[in-house]
Scaffold this motif. Structure first.
Motif, mmCIF file in Angstrom:
data_model
loop_
_atom_site.group_PDB
_atom_site.id
_atom_site.type_symbol
_atom_site.label_atom_id
_atom_site.label_comp_id
_atom_site.label_asym_id
_atom_site.label_seq_id
_atom_site.Cartn_x
_atom_site.Cartn_y
_atom_site.Cartn_z
ATOM 1 N N GLU A 77 0.828 -1.204 0.000
ATOM 2 C CA GLU A 77 0.000 0.000 0.000
ATOM 3 C C GLU A 77 0.864 1.257 0.000
ATOM 4 N N LEU A 78 1.878 1.198 0.849
ATOM 5 C CA LEU A 78 2.773 2.353 0.987
ATOM 6 C C LEU A 78 3.453 2.677 -0.338
ATOM 7 N N VAL A 79 3.905 1.619 -0.996
ATOM 8 C CA VAL A 79 4.596 1.815 -2.272
ATOM 9 C C VAL A 79 3.652 2.456 -3.279
ATOM 10 N N GLU A 80 2.417 1.973 -3.277
ATOM 11 C CA GLU A 80 1.448 2.519 -4.209
ATOM 12 C C GLU A 80 1.164 3.979 -3.881
ATOM 13 N N LEU A 81 1.055 4.224 -2.578
ATOM 14 C CA LEU A 81 0.773 5.582 -2.113
ATOM 15 C C LEU A 81 1.860 6.552 -2.544
ATOM 16 N N LYS A 82 3.071 6.083 -2.504
ATOM 17 C CA LYS A 82 4.206 6.944 -2.860
ATOM 18 C C LYS A 82 4.483 6.888 -4.347
ATOM 19 N N SER A 83 3.647 6.179 -5.067
ATOM 20 C CA SER A 83 3.792 5.995 -6.518
ATOM 21 C C SER A 83 5.203 5.548 -6.887
ATOM 22 N N CYS A 84 5.665 4.544 -6.185
ATOM 23 C CA CYS A 84 6.969 3.978 -6.495
ATOM 24 C C CYS A 84 6.773 2.694 -7.294
ATOM 25 N N SER A 85 7.862 2.242 -7.926
ATOM 26 C CA SER A 85 7.753 1.033 -8.714
ATOM 27 C C SER A 85 8.566 -0.104 -8.115
ATOM 28 N N SER A 86 9.351 0.201 -7.112
ATOM 29 C CA SER A 86 10.067 -0.887 -6.452
ATOM 30 C C SER A 86 10.358 -0.471 -5.015
ATOM 31 N N CYS A 87 10.830 -1.425 -4.250
ATOM 32 C CA CYS A 87 10.960 -1.162 -2.821
ATOM 33 C C CYS A 87 12.179 -1.876 -2.263
ATOM 34 N N LEU A 88 12.897 -1.188 -1.399
ATOM 35 C CA LEU A 88 13.949 -1.814 -0.614
ATOM 36 C C LEU A 88 13.511 -1.725 0.840
ATOM 37 N N PHE A 89 13.350 -2.859 1.473
ATOM 38 C CA PHE A 89 12.876 -2.856 2.852
ATOM 39 C C PHE A 89 13.914 -3.536 3.728
ATOM 40 N N PHE A 90 14.454 -2.778 4.661
ATOM 41 C CA PHE A 90 15.468 -3.319 5.577
ATOM 42 C C PHE A 90 14.764 -3.810 6.830
ATOM 43 N N GLU A 91 14.812 -5.086 7.029
ATOM 44 C CA GLU A 91 14.122 -5.654 8.169
ATOM 45 C C GLU A 91 15.149 -6.163 9.169
ATOM 46 N N CYS A 92 15.075 -5.626 10.366
ATOM 47 C CA CYS A 92 16.027 -6.030 11.393
ATOM 48 C C CYS A 92 15.310 -6.921 12.395
ATOM 49 N N ARG A 93 15.863 -8.087 12.619
ATOM 50 C CA ARG A 93 15.262 -9.009 13.593
ATOM 51 C C ARG A 93 16.207 -9.173 14.757
ATOM 52 N N LYS A 94 15.648 -9.167 15.931
ATOM 53 C CA LYS A 94 16.404 -9.408 17.162
ATOM 54 C C LYS A 94 17.558 -8.435 17.330
ATOM 55 N N GLY A 95 17.486 -7.334 16.634
ATOM 56 C CA GLY A 95 18.535 -6.328 16.781
ATOM 57 C C GLY A 95 19.874 -6.737 16.233
ATOM 58 N N LYS A 96 19.952 -7.884 15.549
ATOM 59 C CA LYS A 96 21.254 -8.260 15.030
ATOM 60 C C LYS A 96 21.230 -8.810 13.606
ATOM 61 N N ASP A 97 20.137 -9.371 13.187
ATOM 62 C CA ASP A 97 20.089 -9.919 11.833
ATOM 63 C C ASP A 97 19.381 -8.930 10.917
ATOM 64 N N LEU A 98 20.032 -8.659 9.798
ATOM 65 C CA LEU A 98 19.415 -7.738 8.848
ATOM 66 C C LEU A 98 18.973 -8.511 7.616
ATOM 67 N N TYR A 99 17.698 -8.363 7.291
ATOM 68 C CA TYR A 99 17.173 -8.953 6.064
ATOM 69 C C TYR A 99 16.818 -7.817 5.129
ATOM 70 N N LEU A 100 17.091 -8.006 3.875
ATOM 71 C CA LEU A 100 16.751 -6.978 2.886
ATOM 72 C C LEU A 100 15.734 -7.548 1.918
ATOM 73 N N TRP A 101 14.608 -6.870 1.838
ATOM 74 C CA TRP A 101 13.605 -7.229 0.839
ATOM 75 C C TRP A 101 13.789 -6.326 -0.360
ATOM 76 N N MET A 102 13.859 -6.954 -1.518
ATOM 77 C CA MET A 102 13.977 -6.180 -2.748
ATOM 78 C C MET A 102 12.763 -6.574 -3.575
ATOM 79 N N ALA A 103 11.894 -5.619 -3.849
ATOM 80 C CA ALA A 103 10.639 -6.011 -4.504
ATOM 81 C C ALA A 103 10.319 -5.076 -5.653
ATOM 82 N N LYS A 104 9.781 -5.675 -6.701
ATOM 83 C CA LYS A 104 9.210 -4.869 -7.776
ATOM 84 C C LYS A 104 7.706 -4.803 -7.520
#
Lengths: 292, 315
Positions: free
Chosen positions: B100-127
């Motif tokens: 929804e956020l991506v659509e709201l900002k009229s973007c075409s892709s997204c980089l989402f940095f997800e931090c779990r447990k304060g130590k593991d970083l996951y990166l979501w790369m989405a079109k």
């Protein structure tokens, strides 16, 4: 953990020791892999290619839009060897930049930043100042270490030289003593021809240098006064007590000596050894007479 | 620029028309004379026909650690075509929220940095909006703030992307390459981009991970836009940062969800690694106790024979 496991979807048993390199996983950048691929992993090739077709740009897009360059990697990079890995990345970047620049040039578009083009940079000036400071500090550190190393080496060298000198000195001393012995022998053989005058002493040495005490007469300085007669002057200038000294006291001090080592004053020197002038010669016959 | 050229060409076309047919006044528009349909098509195909309007939304999850947040901010600095947004709560329904956020900002892709447990970083790369999306585990993070990385370059200059050749080996790498080149490449003539090229991105696959590096290109040149062979030879690179290493976990068909297209068969989650490590450490004490009791039992079972000479020297 639960969430991850579901996302992961591997269903790995916990007791199964298939994880390799478990010692190093605490370190950042190290990662652990399954030693063999899990069987249940999904790999939908058609789906992937389908999606690729969906999102990919048209084939004939110009380089100006893509700006992407493919670089051949000659061999597999050893990931754990930092140096070779970084070198591989560096060469890839360099090769890519060269290819891209030649392409830009062939198209004829400007690509080099003119020297008078100023604009906001990725890193702020304050940060770059810090970077510079660090580089300078490192350089200084290296220089200082170099200097220390040099000083240490010099010290070692100086020690060696010192030892050499001492040896030489010892040797010279030995030679001198030898020469004195020789001279004595010669003198004995020649029957003490030279007598006991000082002049002969000096002539007999090989190098022609006389061995003697520094016989410089220092006016107004008592023999053996090591202060070089400064006690008198210094005394005059000194505190109140010295000021009050009478003139004749000062004169006598300078004549007979004041301060300094006493022992040297009372020792015989080569001149005074055979000098009996100070003895009262009249004592001896008197005693004889008295005895008789 | 394009408009001007169009204008002049349109005029030329008009001249030709004047020659061979009756004078027909072309319609005027705001941009100049309107062309006939054929001309327009020709012109369009002659011009670009393709315009990159990529826009990337960059966000992170809540409770991200400072280091990873700095990495994200560095990427925001590097991508002039991105929009940074507020942190998003990382929960099960984050996918829809992000879409929804991506659509709201009229973007075409997204980089989402997800931090779990304060130590593991996951990166979501989405079109967005219709996929695909990739989830990476991010390792070996070095941010741009590190003083060891001494390079610097223009903010917003378009990077040259270099890919190692092993991106073309298998379909999932191909897909990742396409996604990366779209997300990390700055669109041509983007209003925030600067006209010169002074840095290069490296995406290289080593050990089934994608390694990212960013180098500044320092090339000696005499002011003119010309380089000869020697100048190219003299070109040197200085690393600007950041550095990170992406370990692909999964590729999904949709954006932040959908059917799984690829799973990394070698992937072990950091949680599993930690738990294994802990278990190993925990076993230590139990083993010790076990060994002790075993020893005791052994001693009880096999008592020592009484030594007949034990008192020999005590008399």
């Amino acid at each position: 953990m639960q969430n991850n496991a579901t996302v992961n979807g591997m269903g790995m048993e916990d007791d199964d020791p298939v994880v390799s390199g478990s010692e190093s996983e605490s370190e950042e950048g190290e990662d652990v892999k399954l030693s063999e691929p899990s069987k249940t992993a999904v790999y939908n090739k058609d789906g992937l290619l389908d999606k690729l077709g969906d999102i990919s740009w048209p084939e004939n897009v110009e380089f100006q839009h893509k700006l992407s360059v493919d670089i051949d990697q000659e061999q597999e990079v050893d990931v754990n060897d930092d140096l070779t890995r970084e070198l591989a990345f560096y060469t890839q970047a360099l090769e890519g930049a060269r290819q891209a620049f030649t392409k830009f040039q062939s198209v004829g578009l400007p690509f080099l930043r003119p020297s008078d083009y100023y604009a906001e940079m990725v890193k702020s000036d304050a940060h770059m100042e810090k970077v510079k400071g660090r580089l300078l500090a490192e350089k200084r550190k290296i220089e200082e270490a170099e200097e220390r190393r040099k000083a240490r080496e010099n010290k070692k060298l100086a020690k060696e030289i010192q030892v050499q000198k001492q040896k030489e000195r010892a040797k010279q001393k030995k030679e001198e003593i030898e020469s004195v012995k020789n001279w004595r022998k010669q003198r004995k053989q020649s029957g003490f021809a030279g007598g006991d005058k000082d002049g002969d002493f000096s002539l007999a040495f090989e190098d022609g240098k006389a061995f003697e005490r520094s016989s410089k007469k220092r006016p107004g300085v008592a023999p053996g006064d090591r202060s070089g007669g400064k006690t008198k002057q210094g005394g005059g200038k000194g505190g109140k007590g010295f000021d009050k000294k009478r003139k004749d006291r000062a004169y006598r001090d300078s004549k007979f000596g004041f301060g300094g080592k006493k022992g040297l004053k009372k020792q015989n020197t080569s001149e005074t050894t055979n000098d009996f002038r100070a003895f009262n010669k009249s004592n001896f016959p008197k005693q004889k007479k008295q005895k008789v | 620029m394009g408009n001007k050229r169009k204008h002049s060409e349109a005029e030329a076309a008009v001249d030709v028309k004047k020659d061979d047919s009756a004078p027909e006044r072309p319609k005027r528009t705001l941009l100049g004379f309107k062309n006939s349909d054929e001309d327009k098509k020709e012109n369009d195909s002659f011009r670009v026909g393709f315009r990159n309007k990529e826009k990337v939304l960059v966000t992170c999850s809540r409770r991200i650690s400072f280091r990873y947040r700095h990495l994200m901010l560095n990427l925001v600095d590097l991508l002039p075509h991105c929009k940074k947004d507020n942190k998003v709560e990382s929960k099960e329904s984050k996918g829809t929220a992000l879409n929804e956020l991506v659509e709201l900002k009229s973007c075409s892709s997204c980089l989402f940095f997800e931090c779990r447990k304060g130590k593991d970083l996951y990166l979501w790369m989405a079109k967005c909006p219709n996929g695909p999306s990739v989830k990476f585990l991010v390792n070996a993070v070095h941010t741009m703030e590190e003083l060891k990385l001494t390079g610097n370059h223009l903010k917003g200059s378009r990077p040259i992307l270099t890919f190692s050749s092993n991106f073309d080996k298998s379909p999932h790498w191909k897909l990742l390459k396409e996604m990366i080149s779209q997300i990390f490449g700055t669109p041509k003539d983007h209003r925030k981009s600067k006209p010169y090229h002074d840095h290069v991105f490296v995406f290289s696959i080593a050990d089934d991970h994608i390694w990212f590096r960013n180098y500044q290109i320092s090339c000696p040149h005499g002011g003119a836009q010309k380089l000869d062979r020697g100048d190219l030879e003299k070109m040197t690179l200085v690393e600007v940062g950041p550095r990170f290493c992406l370990n692909p976990i999964k590729i999904f068909g949709g954006s932040f969800g959908g059917p799984t297209l690829y799973e990394n068969p070698f992937y072990v989650s950091p949680n599993q690694i930690r738990s294994l490590d802990k278990r190993q450490k925990a076993g230590k004490y139990a083993k010790k106790v076990k060994a002790k009791t075993r020893r005791k039992m052994h001693e009880l079972e096999n008592p020592l024979e009484v030594d007949e000479f034990a008192d020999m020297w005590n008399e």
